[in-house]
Design a protein around this motif. Sequence first.
Motif, PDB file in Angstrom:
ATOM      1  N   LEU A 170       0.824  -1.204   0.000  1.00 24.01           N
ATOM      2  CA  LEU A 170       0.000   0.000   0.000  1.00 24.01           C
ATOM      3  C   LEU A 170       0.864   1.264   0.000  1.00 24.01           C
ATOM      4  O   LEU A 170       0.560   2.235  -0.706  1.00 24.01           O
ATOM      5  CB  LEU A 170      -0.921   0.001   1.219  1.00 24.01           C
ATOM      6  N   LEU A 171       1.944   1.256   0.781  1.00 28.04           N
ATOM      7  CA  LEU A 171       2.815   2.427   0.835  1.00 28.04           C
ATOM      8  C   LEU A 171       3.434   2.723  -0.529  1.00 28.04           C
ATOM      9  O   LEU A 171       3.611   3.883  -0.900  1.00 28.04           O
ATOM     10  CB  LEU A 171       3.926   2.207   1.864  1.00 28.04           C
ATOM     11  N   GLN A 172       3.769   1.681  -1.265  1.00 28.47           N
ATOM     12  CA  GLN A 172       4.391   1.879  -2.570  1.00 28.47           C
ATOM     13  C   GLN A 172       3.436   2.445  -3.606  1.00 28.47           C
ATOM     14  O   GLN A 172       3.876   2.974  -4.624  1.00 28.47           O
ATOM     15  CB  GLN A 172       4.961   0.548  -3.072  1.00 28.47           C
ATOM     16  N   ARG A 173       2.134   2.356  -3.348  1.00 33.14           N
ATOM     17  CA  ARG A 173       1.147   2.811  -4.330  1.00 33.14           C
ATOM     18  C   ARG A 173       0.379   4.041  -3.886  1.00 33.14           C
ATOM     19  O   ARG A 173      -0.496   4.514  -4.596  1.00 33.14           O
ATOM     20  CB  ARG A 173       0.168   1.664  -4.633  1.00 33.14           C
ATOM     21  N   LEU A 174       0.703   4.562  -2.723  1.00 34.10           N
ATOM     22  CA  LEU A 174       0.062   5.776  -2.237  1.00 34.10           C
ATOM     23  C   LEU A 174       1.047   6.937  -2.330  1.00 34.10           C
ATOM     24  O   LEU A 174       2.247   6.768  -2.059  1.00 34.10           O
ATOM     25  CB  LEU A 174      -0.405   5.602  -0.791  1.00 34.10           C
ATOM     26  N   LEU A 202       2.096   9.966  -0.505  1.00 38.08           N
ATOM     27  CA  LEU A 202       1.945  10.540   0.822  1.00 38.08           C
ATOM     28  C   LEU A 202       2.940  11.675   0.989  1.00 38.08           C
ATOM     29  O   LEU A 202       4.152  11.480   0.875  1.00 38.08           O
ATOM     30  CB  LEU A 202       2.176   9.465   1.891  1.00 38.08           C
ATOM     31  N   THR A 203       2.428  12.859   1.246  1.00 37.14           N
ATOM     32  CA  THR A 203       3.286  14.038   1.376  1.00 37.14           C
ATOM     33  C   THR A 203       3.634  14.346   2.830  1.00 37.14           C
ATOM     34  O   THR A 203       4.510  15.154   3.087  1.00 37.14           O
ATOM     35  CB  THR A 203       2.593  15.270   0.762  1.00 37.14           C
ATOM     36  N   ASP A 204       2.958  13.726   3.763  1.00 34.81           N
ATOM     37  CA  ASP A 204       3.182  13.989   5.182  1.00 34.81           C
ATOM     38  C   ASP A 204       3.673  12.711   5.846  1.00 34.81           C
ATOM     39  O   ASP A 204       3.078  11.642   5.687  1.00 34.81           O
ATOM     40  CB  ASP A 204       1.885  14.458   5.853  1.00 34.81           C
ATOM     41  N   VAL A 205       4.757  12.809   6.596  1.00 30.16           N
ATOM     42  CA  VAL A 205       5.339  11.643   7.246  1.00 30.16           C
ATOM     43  C   VAL A 205       4.387  11.019   8.264  1.00 30.16           C
ATOM     44  O   VAL A 205       4.445   9.821   8.535  1.00 30.16           O
ATOM     45  CB  VAL A 205       6.676  12.042   7.917  1.00 30.16           C
ATOM     46  N   VAL A 206       3.486  11.817   8.821  1.00 25.27           N
ATOM     47  CA  VAL A 206       2.564  11.329   9.843  1.00 25.27           C
ATOM     48  C   VAL A 206       1.455  10.478   9.231  1.00 25.27           C
ATOM     49  O   VAL A 206       0.857   9.649   9.908  1.00 25.27           O
ATOM     50  CB  VAL A 206       1.973  12.521  10.630  1.00 25.27           C
ATOM     51  N   VAL A 207       1.171  10.663   7.943  1.00 22.10           N
ATOM     52  CA  VAL A 207       0.080   9.924   7.308  1.00 22.10           C
ATOM     53  C   VAL A 207       0.405   8.434   7.194  1.00 22.10           C
ATOM     54  O   VAL A 207      -0.482   7.580   7.250  1.00 22.10           O
ATOM     55  CB  VAL A 207      -0.239  10.517   5.920  1.00 22.10           C
ATOM     56  N   VAL A 208       1.676   8.104   7.044  1.00 23.05           N
ATOM     57  CA  VAL A 208       2.068   6.709   6.854  1.00 23.05           C
ATOM     58  C   VAL A 208       1.642   5.825   8.027  1.00 23.05           C
ATOM     59  O   VAL A 208       0.995   4.791   7.823  1.00 23.05           O
ATOM     60  CB  VAL A 208       3.590   6.604   6.608  1.00 23.05           C
TER      61      VAL A 208
END
Length: 341
Positions: A147-151, A153-159
């Motif tokens: 999922l991380l590889q396909r999203l 994400l501009t904010d480190v907290v969103v992960v």
Amino acid sequence: MTTTTDRRDGAAPPRVRRRRGVQRWHVTAALAALVLAAAASLFVGVGDLTPADVLDLDEAQARVLWASRVPRLLAILLAGSAMAVAGLVMMHLTRNRFVSPQTAGTTEWVGLGIVVATLWAGGTSVFGKMVVGVVFALVGTALFVWLLQRLVLTDVVVVPLVGILLGGVVSAATTFLAYRHDLLQTVDVWMNGDFSGVLAGRYELLWLVLAATVVAYLWADRFSVAGMGEGFAVNLGLPYTRVVMLGLAIASVVTAVVVVSVGSIPFLGLVVPNLVTLAMGDNLRRVLPVTALTGAAFVLVCDVLARTIRHPYEVPVGMVGGVVGGVLFVWLLLRARRRVA
């Protein structure tokens, strides 16, 4: 300014010397906390046992010491150090300081595996439940990385929020299955971190996490390179996919073994690696032993507090760790947001 002669003689610049002094102080503090908490752990409890009694143990005191207190201490050291190292490895591989087995949903996948193993083969051994938990943890952690590889994400907290949401869905499925088959109390016992039931003969599976920790240390340099990105690692000739899969396997095995043996300890794999790397930097090989020591000391302190808050009764160590770790987690989040701003 440092001269050429000074450098040839091995002298370091003042900033480097100060940093090394701070690092040595943190290592000394971790060791001191570990030793003091370990001593307290051996002599805190309902059973009457003092340091003076160790010199002349009667039969009952010897049974308390060798069948309960020492196994409990070893279980705490193994579980605390291994979970902290697992969090450190996941943090490097995902290149995010807020990714850990607790925030990636790995712990919740282990819980689902335990429920499935109980329903599928209720009479299976603890080792069998552990194997099923490892398989579910591997699948869940791989899904999180996918999922991380396909999203974007501009904010480190969103992960970590993505991992927490995924873990919430898995936890809801686990609760549903447990409710339908009258296993809610069983799930609570398995998932809530508690060392009160640790006795000789009931914690030996935790020695497996020591082997996983040793492998993590031996592969520390490869994990560091893999954490710099796939393109960078491939250019250096590193088998990126194999290294990442090994790191995720280590984290999954450690999480499954610890959860099956003693339950989940919230925020352990998150706050300890962050605190250590903030103090000592991001060199994985150098900070990994200190992370292991600090993780063991963290769990030991929480366990001693759990046994003394309502003595002679005992609060689950997962509850104490959740409160302490939650406060530290909020502080880390606010600190990260301030640095971004």
